[in-house]
Scaffold this active site. Structure first.
Site, PDB file in Angstrom:
ATOM      1  NE  ARG A   1      36.876  53.670  40.729  1.00 47.55           N
ATOM      2  CZ  ARG A   1      37.947  53.256  41.384  1.00 47.55           C
ATOM      3  NH1 ARG A   1      37.839  52.436  42.395  1.00 47.55           N
ATOM      4  NH2 ARG A   1      39.149  53.666  41.029  1.00 47.55           N
TER       5      ARG A   1
ATOM      6  CG  ASP B   1      42.429  44.171  39.073  1.00 46.90           C
ATOM      7  OD1 ASP B   1      43.582  44.128  39.563  1.00 46.90           O
ATOM      8  OD2 ASP B   1      41.440  44.560  39.702  1.00 46.90           O
TER       9      ASP B   1
ATOM     10  CD  GLU C   1      30.908  38.231  44.934  1.00 47.71           C
ATOM     11  OE1 GLU C   1      30.785  36.985  44.947  1.00 47.71           O
ATOM     12  OE2 GLU C   1      31.984  38.799  45.183  1.00 47.71           O
TER      13      GLU C   1
ATOM     14  NE  ARG D   1      40.966  50.580  38.999  1.00 50.79           N
ATOM     15  CZ  ARG D   1      42.187  50.755  38.494  1.00 50.79           C
ATOM     16  NH1 ARG D   1      42.384  50.739  37.197  1.00 50.79           N
ATOM     17  NH2 ARG D   1      43.225  50.928  39.298  1.00 50.79           N
TER      18      ARG D   1
ATOM     19  CG  PHE E   1      32.737  39.577  41.173  1.00 46.42           C
ATOM     20  CD1 PHE E   1      33.327  38.543  40.453  1.00 46.42           C
ATOM     21  CD2 PHE E   1      33.544  40.591  41.638  1.00 46.42           C
ATOM     22  CE1 PHE E   1      34.688  38.523  40.211  1.00 46.42           C
ATOM     23  CE2 PHE E   1      34.910  40.589  41.401  1.00 46.42           C
ATOM     24  CZ  PHE E   1      35.491  39.549  40.692  1.00 46.42           C
TER      25      PHE E   1
END
Lengths: 280, 311
Positions: B7, B114, B55, B164, B80
């Site tokens: 990323r 998460d 989105e 990530r 998303f």
């Protein structure tokens, strides 16, 4: 509006309606009700307002129209054909297996179609993107998004409404065709989107309410939209589903049904009679 | 070995791209700080547009921008971008075959703490099912940057998957060349082939070394373009090694393993053993611990290869 121009537009809109009926009858499927309710506004835009060139359909600085209520493609196709983008005769190929006139509009397949639509709620986002792009490069084109009143039940419409106001897209005009009916019945009974005007106003749009079958009001509304700065405009037009064909008017059963031979003959007889009276 | 999350590479590549593409527009949906489009935003604020937490609209806006000829990247988390906005990506971007680049970050289980709501293990399956959609899953910083720059020149809808977690940088920036649709053979071998993508490529390299030490000669292939997939490199591996293991940080349903199996079953049927997330949701935890728990690590690749070879 000049009386002669108004008569010309009424004639053109009647021909567009005949194109709708021809297409849907020959396809034995399609959506006549909403096509007829939006026919006057689309006719006005394509015949008298938008900067488009049938000889150069991808012209960079052309005005764009996204038919967010894509199921009313028959009306869009009829406008494009009568504006010269392709032969009027081709309208009879609507929805046929070898036709480019798909059940819902496809960009890149039909000259003059600016965006693929059909899945409700998506067209207005694409229109926002076109308008934003115009702002980024200081282009002068206008973007029109035409929505159904049932369509605005889609949440994406309100995401787009927020976006259009946030980025002050005053080069964007949305039309909500408020014919009051959707597949399952009256929009107020199925899932009320009312008050449509107050909702858009609350989202930061300039709101104009008109009769969608009155060319004076239609023209005045688009003139007014051009004067609005730093916010998008929505024109909410009261309209009659099935307008122009007596037995289709205000009948939600005619949302997505083709006329049979008898109904086709009756519809064309009515529209021909109306055309003759206008041309007399 | 130096590590960097792809990323971060994505954000830096957008800045590199902006210098040669004045028509570049970048969209995000309130995740610029996490997707790293914020790096672009800081350098080119006039060409960055936040769409807020919306989105579906962002993908439609991207489609509209693309119709006007500008180059547009739209970014969010994979969950998303590919998940929530799937139908908009299909109908507003895929169907008209518009030149929208979707930069999806936080893909796979390595999202970590998460938890499963944000660990997207389905995006490759969703995106490769859309006709005409190109699907790219780069393995390291060098490949990610090269892929972004290369795909900017390609005209057509493209889904790019970034992670990530910091990934080892095993490619050499001086010599690496990204070729769309071409698999990269990282190690030759004759006993078995390990085909990996994204974050799992570094694990596959490690597994290849460990197997060599144990006398097993494993071929290692990096598939950065999952669609269109490199059929030739897969068929050759099937013919020459007779067994294939696929490794992906994605569900075993519909991802790299399925794409490889599609080719193998048609052209040269050999066993294809899929290492991936097995039809289950993830959960919260440190990324590296989760990867181990779900078998997305060199140790499990080694064990799987040995079992496949009866050793």
């Amino acid at each position: 509006m000049d009386e002669q121009l108004k008569k010309q537009l009424e004639i053109a809109a009647t021909k567009v309606r005949m194109g709708v009926i021809e297409g849907v009858y020959n396809a034995k499927a399609g959506h006549p009700g909403g096509s007829l309710s939006v026919a006057d506004t689309l006719t006005y835009l394509y015949m008298n307002r938008m900067n488009v060139d049938p000889a150069n359909p991808e012209m960079a600085d052309r005005d764009r129209l996204v038919l967010s209520k894509g199921h009313t493609a028959p009306a869009l196709y009829a406008c494009l054909a009568h504006r010269g983008f392709f032969p009027v005769e081709e309208l009879k190929t609507l929805r046929k297996i070898d036709s480019r006139l798909q059940g819902h509009p496809v960009k890149g397949k039909v000259p003059g179609v600016d965006m693929s639509t059909g899945s409700l709620g998506q067209g207005i986002s694409a229109a926002c993107g076109m308008a934003l792009s115009g702002k980024i490069s200081s282009d002068t084109y206008k973007v029109y998004a035409v929505l159904g009143d049932g369509e605005i039940q889609e949440g994406q419409v309100w995401e787009a409404a927020m976006f259009g106001a946030h980025y002050q897209l005053d080069n964007l005009v949305a039309v909500v065709d408020n014919n009051g009916l959707q597949i399952d019945g009256k929009i107020g009974d199925v899932m009320s989107p009312y008050p449509i005007d107050e909702k858009f106003a609350a989202f930061g749009w300039h709101v104009i309410c008109i009769n969608g079958h009155d060319f004076d009001e239609i023209e005045k509304a688009f003139d007014e939209a051009e004067t609005v700065l730093n916010k998008p405009t929505v024109i909410i037009q009261r309209s009659t589903k099935g307008k122009g064909v007596s037995f289709m008017e205000n009948q939600c059963g005619w949302h997505g049904k083709a006329p049979n031979d008898e109904e086709y003959a009756k519809a064309m007889e009515e529209l021909n009679a109306h055309l003759a009276s206008l041309e007399a | 070995m130096e590590k960097k999350a792809t990323r971060d590479s994505y954000g830096e590549a957008l800045v590199m791209l902006a210098e040669k593409r004045p028509d570049l527009v970048v969209l995000d949906a309130d995740l610029a700080a996490a997707t790293k489009t914020g790096t672009f935003k800081a350098a080119y604020p006039d060409r960055f547009f936040d769409c807020g937490i919306a989105e579906a609209n962002m993908m439609g806006v991207a489609a509209g921008i693309a119709t006007t000829g500008k180059l547009v990247f739209a970014s969010s988390f994979a969950m998303f971008a590919a998940g929530r906005a799937f139908e908009i990506v299909r109908n507003s971007i895929g169907y008209p075959h518009l030149n929208v680049k979707i930069g999806a970050t936080h893909a796979g289980i390595s999202v970590g703490e998460d938890g499963a709501s944000h660990q997207c293990n389905e995006d490759i399956a969703l995106m490769r099912s859309i006709p005409g959609m190109t699907v790219i899953n780069p393995a390291d910083d060098v490949e990610a940057k090269a892929a972004v720059l290369a795909m900017a020149d390609y005209v057509g809808p493209t889904y790019m998957r970034f992670g990530r977690l910091a990934a080892p940088i095993f490619n050499d920036a001086a010599t690496y060349k990204f070729e769309l649709g071409k698999g990269v053979q990282l190690k030759d071998g004759k006993d078995i082939t390990i085909i990996a993508t994204g974050l799992m490529v570094a694990e596959a390299i490690e597994a290849g070394k460990a197997l060599a030490e144990q006398g097993i000669d494993a071929r290692v292939i990096n598939i950065h373009t999952i669609k269109p997939i490199d059929r030739d490199i897969i068929i050759k591996a099937a013919k020459e090694t007779g067994k294939i293991i696929t490794v992906e940080e994605h569900s075993v349903i519909g991802g790299l393993g399925s794409a490889v199996a599609d080719v193998v079953t048609e052209e040269c049927p050999v066993p294809v053993i899929k290492i991936g997330v097995k039809d289950t949701f993830g959960h919260s935890g440190p990324a590296v611990a989760l990867l181990k728990e779900f078998g997305l690590c060199a140790e499990n690749i080694v064990a799987t290869a040995k079992a496949a070879l009866g050793k």
